[in-house]
Design an enzyme around this catalytic site. Structure first.
Site, short mmCIF file in Angstrom:
data_model
loop_
_atom_site.label_atom_id
_atom_site.label_comp_id
_atom_site.label_asym_id
_atom_site.label_seq_id
_atom_site.Cartn_x
_atom_site.Cartn_y
_atom_site.Cartn_z
N HIS A 1 1.24 -1.39 -0.33
CA HIS A 1 0.17 0.26 -0.12
C HIS A 1 0.62 1.19 0.14
O HIS A 1 1.68 1.31 1.11
CB HIS A 1 -0.54 -0.05 1.32
CG HIS A 1 -1.78 1.18 1.60
ND1 HIS A 1 -1.08 2.12 1.99
CD2 HIS A 1 -2.94 0.92 1.56
CE1 HIS A 1 -2.59 3.45 2.29
NE2 HIS A 1 -3.77 2.19 1.56
N ARG B 1 -2.97 1.09 -4.42
CA ARG B 1 -2.53 -0.19 -4.64
C ARG B 1 -2.69 -0.80 -6.12
O ARG B 1 -3.90 -0.10 -6.66
CB ARG B 1 -3.75 -1.37 -3.66
CG ARG B 1 -3.92 -1.05 -1.79
CD ARG B 1 -4.48 -1.50 -1.09
NE ARG B 1 -6.04 -0.59 -0.57
CZ ARG B 1 -6.54 -1.24 0.14
NH1 ARG B 1 -6.80 -2.85 0.26
NH2 ARG B 1 -7.47 -0.27 0.59
N LYS C 1 -6.81 -1.01 -7.90
CA LYS C 1 -7.70 0.09 -7.13
C LYS C 1 -7.25 1.20 -8.09
O LYS C 1 -6.32 1.39 -9.14
CB LYS C 1 -7.26 0.50 -5.81
CG LYS C 1 -7.64 -1.05 -5.33
CD LYS C 1 -7.81 -0.58 -3.87
CE LYS C 1 -9.30 -0.24 -3.25
NZ LYS C 1 -9.56 0.45 -2.24
N ASP D 1 -5.87 8.32 -7.19
CA ASP D 1 -5.96 9.22 -5.83
C ASP D 1 -5.11 10.27 -5.93
O ASP D 1 -3.97 9.85 -5.85
CB ASP D 1 -6.02 8.13 -4.56
CG ASP D 1 -6.53 9.52 -3.45
OD1 ASP D 1 -6.62 10.68 -3.28
OD2 ASP D 1 -7.64 8.92 -2.21
N CYS E 1 -4.25 12.01 -3.60
CA CYS E 1 -3.08 11.74 -2.33
C CYS E 1 -2.05 10.80 -2.80
O CYS E 1 -0.88 11.44 -2.19
CB CYS E 1 -3.39 11.56 -1.01
SG CYS E 1 -3.67 10.18 -0.94
N TYR E 2 -1.58 9.65 -3.37
CA TYR E 2 -1.01 9.33 -4.00
C TYR E 2 0.08 9.96 -4.79
O TYR E 2 1.48 9.66 -4.89
CB TYR E 2 -1.47 7.92 -4.42
CG TYR E 2 -2.34 7.27 -2.99
CD1 TYR E 2 -3.51 6.69 -3.45
CD2 TYR E 2 -1.46 6.24 -2.26
CE1 TYR E 2 -3.95 5.93 -2.68
CE2 TYR E 2 -2.44 5.98 -1.41
CZ TYR E 2 -3.65 5.70 -1.48
OH TYR E 2 -4.05 5.08 -0.34
N ASP F 1 -8.85 13.67 -4.81
CA ASP F 1 -9.14 12.78 -4.71
C ASP F 1 -8.75 12.70 -6.29
O ASP F 1 -7.79 12.09 -7.01
CB ASP F 1 -9.25 11.77 -3.59
CG ASP F 1 -10.00 10.32 -4.04
OD1 ASP F 1 -9.55 9.72 -5.16
OD2 ASP F 1 -10.90 9.85 -3.23
N ASP G 1 -10.20 18.92 0.45
CA ASP G 1 -10.05 18.87 1.79
C ASP G 1 -9.26 19.37 2.18
O ASP G 1 -7.89 19.34 1.31
CB ASP G 1 -10.39 17.82 1.81
CG ASP G 1 -9.95 16.34 1.70
OD1 ASP G 1 -10.61 15.34 1.78
OD2 ASP G 1 -8.68 16.29 1.95
N HIS H 1 -5.74 16.37 1.77
CA HIS H 1 -5.69 16.63 -0.79
C HIS H 1 -4.77 17.76 -0.60
O HIS H 1 -4.35 17.20 -2.32
CB HIS H 1 -7.07 16.14 -1.53
CG HIS H 1 -7.20 14.19 -1.05
ND1 HIS H 1 -8.21 14.00 0.11
CD2 HIS H 1 -6.54 13.73 -1.49
CE1 HIS H 1 -8.69 12.51 -0.05
NE2 HIS H 1 -7.60 12.02 -1.42
#
Lengths: 377, 354
Positions: free
Chosen positions: B168, B211, B214, B217, B219-220, B272, B279, B282
């Site tokens: 992750h 991951r 998936k 996003d 934030c990654y 995201d 938010d 993010h």
């Protein structure tokens, strides 16, 4: 999403009894005994009158101020009072449920609730029912799962766990906390027996569920292991079957490689041939990467042998470099920088006398590092 | 005039009432990336507020009166280092902080996030980050931590939250950055980790997934892409001769496109993916990822790649701590002038008796 971001980024779905706030003043405060469904602030409850609420001490000029509802402030003012006195009572225990409902991520409240569970010798079966309901509502919260684990440990009873977790996974088959709890239960209480079957069912439902592939690896590595030739054959067959059904499923390819990488991809007799067959009808960037890995592994292992077959090495190197080039320029361009690097690396390691192909060198680099910004329009 | 977001928040953040130092860090770091100065008065107020979040037994809590927890401790220390004034540094009670770290240390080398709390690899990163910045790091404190973190690297090549789980992005970043701080990153299977992380960049979206299989996003953009500078340096230290001198090993332009074109809220803030609401978390991590994608190199070697207008340029961020490199240097300089605290647990006489 679950994982790191969860604790930081839970979007608010806080339930508030907003509809009651206006009515509270109209009714005598004893009435909440008569009608327990109507919410009364703690400050208005007679059986709490002995306790002085403790307002939050943010200091003189608070920042990142949160606009608490009246209910929130009331509950937490009383929570702080309980904490200050280290009160261990039924009423304290009841209040923790209210505090949790308002913010299930408040780990201080959960800790206190656990202290009370033990101090008051509360019914842990009832606590299991409680935590089950909370997790169903908020399955992506760290604290609720940790709490459940504590209760299961105290009861020393994992008998409900696999079914419960299966239910949570039926709603979100990749919930990281759920899988973490599941692995803990299985390992702690040695409940390995039906897990491979569970995993296979999940993979039937969604062959791309990487969490399920991970669980497969988890179960096998902790039971039969991957050294057994029968197991290895079975798993390789399983992978190849899944790949035939869904050729662009990265999980299956990763599992195939992950299983074999420690013993060497090129040591599996016949595998390279099978993959080369698949290349004709079920090609994917993952297949090509796997082929590259096979060639690289054969270079690695042959270079360690006593009699190095130079011709064979040259061929493997050429094939590996061709795949790098193909991936970098055409089949997996998002990873171009990476494939170019791998190609250069391989050439540097095994290239020897041969000039090699120029196509793999990256764009001309300045010999002096530049710090000029490069605009991309 | 500079935004004063720090002072008020909507009621949507009730669920972050145990994460207020995080709000400070996300907002301050976003501002520093945007090169927006923090007014001295605001900085001072943040210092005082974080002082109210500090636990009497050491470490920082999610809010005043709460128990100390490694995550808000990490956030608070980072926020104070971003502010970087004497006042900010002086907020931290280093002796007590060390006590707190010992109180959450486990015999197997891992750390729980708080007393009576859960273990996962985030805790090692939070502990290593604050200990190294404030100069309270002793080898004894992280005895066995290296091996525990290494046991989190799995068959996929990435790291999981605890041994056995799925690889992750968030946990992989935490484990890798912690090992870098401890000087042990070479003990990872770097090649396997590199293959895993580069495979997390989505070929259509350009952003990163957390991951395998998936969704993308924003934030990654930091947790995943931020690994590439760490791996670049690790491989370089291992003698890797073929590393690029201009680019990280991910598609920097594609990531910038994803963030700028898909992750911005037209009224401000980042998110995201399209359709999600903005938010502060993010906003912080999308901007951090954008900075990583814009800046290659370090002090000696620096190559920029700015998509769009010049003023899209963000300040560089340190890939281990995720605050600006100047702030890291300044904090290290400040705290290394101070003596490492008395740590009776870390010393034995020759007979092995404490």
């Amino acid at each position: 999403m679950s994982g790191v971001e969860e604790t930081l980024n839970e979007t608010v779905e806080v339930k508030e009894d907003n509809e009651f706030d206006g009515e509270v003043e109209d009714h005598p405060v004893d009435d909440y005994m008569a009608d327990p469904t109507r919410y009364v602030f703690y400050r208005d409850r007679k059986d709490w009158a002995d306790l002085e609420p403790v307002p939050q001490d943010d200091g003189p000029s608070p920042v990142v101020k949160i606009a608490y509802s009246e209910k929130f402030s009331d509950v937490y003012d009383y929570f702080r009072a309980l904490l200050k006195n280290d009160e261990r009572s039924e009423r304290a225990f009841a209040l923790t449920a209210d505090a949790i409902e308002l913010n299930a991520a408040n780990y201080t409240v959960w800790h206190y609730r656990r202290v009370l569970l033990q101090a008051l010798a509360k019914d842990l079966r009832e606590e299991m029912r409680y935590i089950t309901a909370i997790i169903e509502e908020q399955p992506k919260n760290y604290q609720v799962w940790h709490h459940r684990r504590m209760v299961v440990e105290w009861l020393n009873d994992p008998s409900e766990e696999l079914e419960f977790i299966a239910d949570i996974l039926s709603q979100d088959a990749k919930n990281y906390h759920a899988w973490q709890h599941r692995q803990w239960v299985i390992q702690e209480y040695k409940l390995w027996e039906s897990e491979l079957e569970f995993v296979e069912n999940l993979l039937e439902e969604d062959v791309r569920n990487n969490s399920a592939w991970n669980q497969r690896h988890f179960v096998i590595s902790h039971t039969t292991g991957f050294s057994d030739a029968g197991v290895l054959d079975r798993e390789i067959q399983y992978c190849l079957n899944q790949i035939r059904k869904a050729p662009h499923n990265e999980s299956a390819w990763n599992y195939l490689k992950g299983m074999l990488q420690d013993r060497g991809l090129s040591t599996q007799p016949g595998l390279l041939e099978k993959v080369l067959e698949l290349k004709e009808t079920h090609c994917s960037p993952y297949l090509l990467a796997f082929l590259f890995d096979c060639y690289e592994d054969s270079l690695e292992s042959s270079s360690q042998k006593e009699n190095i077959d130079e011709e064979e090495q040259k061929i493997s190197l050429k094939k590996a470099l061709e795949i790098c080039e193909l991936l970098a320029q055409d089949k997996d361009t998002i990873r171009k920088e990476y494939w170019l690097f791998l190609g250069r690396s391989l050439k540097a390691k095994y290239g020897g006398g041969d000039g090699g192909t120029d196509a793999l060198s990256e764009d001309p680099e300045a010999s002096v590092p530049t710090s000029e910004p490069q605009e991309l329009n | 005039s500079p935004p004063v977001q720090l002072k008020t928040n909507s009621s949507d953040v009730l669920c972050l009432d145990a994460s207020r130092p995080w709000l400070c860090f996300w907002i301050l770091h976003s501002l520093e990336l945007l090169e927006q100065p923090i007014p001295a008065a605001v900085a001072s107020e943040v210092c005082q507020f974080l002082a109210h979040c500090q636990s009497p037994t050491g470490g920082f809590a999610g809010g005043p009166g709460q128990h100390a927890h490694l995550a808000p401790t990490y956030a608070a220390v980072n926020a104070l280092c971003i502010i970087g004034t004497e006042e900010a540094y002086n907020v931290i009670d280093r002796e007590k902080l060390l006590d707190f770290l010992w109180s959450v240390k486990q015999p197997d080398g891992s750390f729980v996030m708080h007393v009576g709390g859960e273990v996962d690899v985030r805790s090692a990163y939070c502990a290593a980050s604050v200990a190294s910045l404030t100069n309270i790091l002793t080898p004894k404190l992280f005895e066995d931590t290296t091996n525990w973190i290494l046991s989190c690297q799995n068959w996929e090549g990435g790291l999981s939250g605890v041994p056995g789980l799925e690889a992750h992005g968030g946990y992989t970043f935490c484990g890798t950055a912690a090992l870098v701080i401890l000087g042990k990153e070479h003990m990872l299977d770097l090649k396997a980790l590199l293959r895993w992380v580069v495979s997390r960049q989505m070929r259509f979206e350009g952003g990163f997934q957390g991951r395998c299989n998936k969704l993308v996003d924003g934030c990654y953009s930091f947790w995943q892409a931020g690994l590439l500078p760490l791996l670049h340096r690790a491989l370089f230290k291992e003698g890797e001769s073929e590393l690029s001198r201009q680019r990280w090993m991910f598609e920097q332009q594609a990531l910038q496109e994803y963030i700028l074109l898909c992750c911005q809220n037209p009224t401000g803030g980042l998110l995201d993916k399209p359709g999600k609401s903005r938010d502060f978390y993010h906003t912080c991590y999308c901007l951090s990822g954008l900075s990583i994608a814009q800046h290659f190199g370090n002090m000696d070697l620096h190559h920029e790649l700015i998509l769009g207008k010049d003023d899209n340029r963000l300040a560089p961020t340190h890939p281990v701590y995720n605050i600006c490199p100047e702030r890291v240097a300044q904090a290290l300089q400040h705290f290394h002038r101070l003596p490492a605290p008395e740590d009776p647990r870390s010393s034995k006489n020759d007979n092995g008796i404490f």
